[in-house]
Design a protein around this motif. Sequence first.
Motif, short mmCIF file in Angstrom:
data_model
loop_
_atom_site.label_atom_id
_atom_site.label_comp_id
_atom_site.label_asym_id
_atom_site.label_seq_id
_atom_site.Cartn_x
_atom_site.Cartn_y
_atom_site.Cartn_z
N MET A 1 47.98 -31.66 10.61
CA MET A 1 46.80 -30.86 10.26
C MET A 1 47.24 -29.45 9.91
O MET A 1 47.85 -28.77 10.73
N ASN A 2 46.96 -29.01 8.70
CA ASN A 2 47.36 -27.68 8.25
C ASN A 2 46.31 -26.66 8.68
O ASN A 2 45.18 -26.67 8.19
N LEU A 3 46.69 -25.79 9.60
CA LEU A 3 45.78 -24.77 10.12
C LEU A 3 46.27 -23.38 9.73
O LEU A 3 46.36 -22.47 10.55
N ARG A 4 46.56 -23.21 8.45
CA ARG A 4 47.06 -21.93 7.96
C ARG A 4 45.98 -20.85 8.06
O ARG A 4 46.27 -19.70 8.38
N SER A 5 44.74 -21.18 7.77
CA SER A 5 43.65 -20.21 7.84
C SER A 5 42.43 -20.88 8.43
O SER A 5 42.05 -21.97 8.01
N LEU A 6 41.80 -20.22 9.42
CA LEU A 6 40.61 -20.75 10.08
C LEU A 6 39.56 -19.66 10.09
O LEU A 6 39.79 -18.56 10.61
N LEU A 7 38.41 -19.95 9.51
CA LEU A 7 37.35 -18.96 9.34
C LEU A 7 36.21 -19.20 10.32
O LEU A 7 35.60 -20.28 10.32
N PHE A 8 35.91 -18.20 11.15
CA PHE A 8 34.76 -18.28 12.06
C PHE A 8 33.46 -18.15 11.28
O PHE A 8 33.33 -17.31 10.38
N VAL A 9 32.47 -18.98 11.65
CA VAL A 9 31.14 -18.92 11.05
C VAL A 9 30.12 -19.06 12.19
O VAL A 9 30.24 -19.99 13.01
N PRO A 10 29.12 -18.18 12.27
CA PRO A 10 28.11 -18.31 13.34
C PRO A 10 27.40 -19.66 13.28
O PRO A 10 26.98 -20.11 12.20
N GLY A 11 27.23 -20.30 14.43
CA GLY A 11 26.63 -21.62 14.47
C GLY A 11 25.15 -21.66 14.21
O GLY A 11 24.57 -22.74 14.02
N ASP A 12 24.51 -20.49 14.20
CA ASP A 12 23.07 -20.46 13.93
C ASP A 12 22.78 -19.93 12.52
O ASP A 12 21.65 -19.51 12.23
N ARG A 13 23.79 -19.97 11.65
CA ARG A 13 23.61 -19.50 10.28
C ARG A 13 24.06 -20.58 9.29
O ARG A 13 25.14 -20.51 8.71
N PRO A 14 23.25 -21.61 9.10
CA PRO A 14 23.66 -22.71 8.22
C PRO A 14 23.95 -22.27 6.80
O PRO A 14 24.78 -22.89 6.12
N GLU A 15 23.29 -21.21 6.33
CA GLU A 15 23.55 -20.75 4.97
C GLU A 15 24.97 -20.19 4.85
O GLU A 15 25.64 -20.33 3.81
N ARG A 16 25.46 -19.58 5.93
CA ARG A 16 26.84 -19.09 5.93
C ARG A 16 27.84 -20.25 6.04
O ARG A 16 28.93 -20.19 5.47
N MET A 17 27.49 -21.26 6.77
CA MET A 17 28.35 -22.45 6.84
C MET A 17 28.53 -23.04 5.45
O MET A 17 29.65 -23.36 5.03
N ALA A 18 27.42 -23.20 4.73
CA ALA A 18 27.49 -23.78 3.39
C ALA A 18 28.33 -22.90 2.48
O ALA A 18 29.15 -23.40 1.69
N LYS A 19 28.15 -21.58 2.56
CA LYS A 19 28.92 -20.66 1.72
C LYS A 19 30.40 -20.72 2.07
O LYS A 19 31.27 -20.66 1.19
N ALA A 20 30.71 -20.83 3.36
CA ALA A 20 32.10 -20.85 3.80
C ALA A 20 32.85 -22.08 3.30
O ALA A 20 34.07 -22.05 3.16
N MET A 21 32.12 -23.14 3.01
CA MET A 21 32.77 -24.34 2.46
C MET A 21 33.44 -24.05 1.12
O MET A 21 34.36 -24.75 0.70
N GLY A 22 32.98 -23.01 0.42
CA GLY A 22 33.56 -22.66 -0.86
C GLY A 22 34.76 -21.75 -0.78
O GLY A 22 35.34 -21.40 -1.82
N THR A 23 35.17 -21.34 0.41
CA THR A 23 36.35 -20.50 0.57
C THR A 23 37.61 -21.36 0.60
O THR A 23 37.55 -22.59 0.69
N ALA A 24 38.74 -20.68 0.57
CA ALA A 24 40.03 -21.38 0.61
C ALA A 24 40.48 -21.68 2.04
O ALA A 24 41.58 -22.21 2.23
N ALA A 25 39.67 -21.37 3.03
CA ALA A 25 40.05 -21.62 4.42
C ALA A 25 40.37 -23.09 4.65
O ALA A 25 39.63 -23.96 4.20
N ARG A 26 41.47 -23.35 5.35
CA ARG A 26 41.84 -24.73 5.66
C ARG A 26 40.89 -25.34 6.67
O ARG A 26 40.71 -26.56 6.72
N ALA A 27 40.29 -24.49 7.51
CA ALA A 27 39.37 -24.97 8.54
C ALA A 27 38.28 -23.93 8.76
O ALA A 27 38.51 -22.72 8.62
#
Length: 287
Positions: A1-27
Amino acid sequence: MNLRSLLFVPGDRPERMAKAMGTAARALILDLEDAVAHARKVDARNMVAEFLGTAKRGPKKLFVRVNPLDSGLTDDDLATVIPAAPDGIVFPKAEGGAALAELEQRIARLEAQAGLPPGQIAILPIATETPAAMFLLGSYGGVTDRLVGLTWGAEDLPAAIGASGSREADGSFTPPYEIARALTLFGAAAADVAPIETVFPNFRDLDALAAYAARGRRDGFTGMMAIHPAQVDIIEAAFAPSEEELAFARRVVAAFAENPGSGALQLDGKMIDFPHLKQARRVLEMD
């Protein structure tokens, strides 16, 4: 499992979760702990479970940071998110191998109840957030194959011991927290898992982030956590091996493969031995 970059996203902000899927973060780390007010905990865990069930994941891994074992919230967090099959659980305020085994048993039980393949959900402990945890950083190895790394934090520990902070005026860590950082690095190596550097809080100072991430790579960390999407690309670049590093690593591996009985060889006029081979393999794994 490549864990080069891991981005925190608040669990009560689904719009930020969806946006974060478009980043290059590995996780992504969907956070149910510090990023969520107590009154929002139930809503947040339900939002995270819904997102896990609908997200088109691809290669990106989705972790959930649950609340600590002593919070009274962990079981409900796990019971809600495990049936949605996260790739991993981030374990806050972890206190060594015994606590890891306890969390592993809870996850295994819920996996079985949900009909999930056993052992598929990984665990990433944050291993330096309590004073007791500092004395247990060498105890994570051999507990469970779910363990994929160790990371650390410099925010909860100062509060736990009554310190006013963990950093000097220039942003560097004070000596107690340099010890925490180093022991995490060595603890991960002892457990043969990925050492993950902690977050850089000033997300506006990208030059300082680049220097911090480069130091982490130099010291032996293989990835880093981020608190803002703007940090991800810099972290990715810092922890990616260069083409020159990859080429040299391949030559080292090839040299030992061609001379299986040798413990030391010459390459480019210099001596190389088994530590060089180990480092070369590690570089190739980071690609």
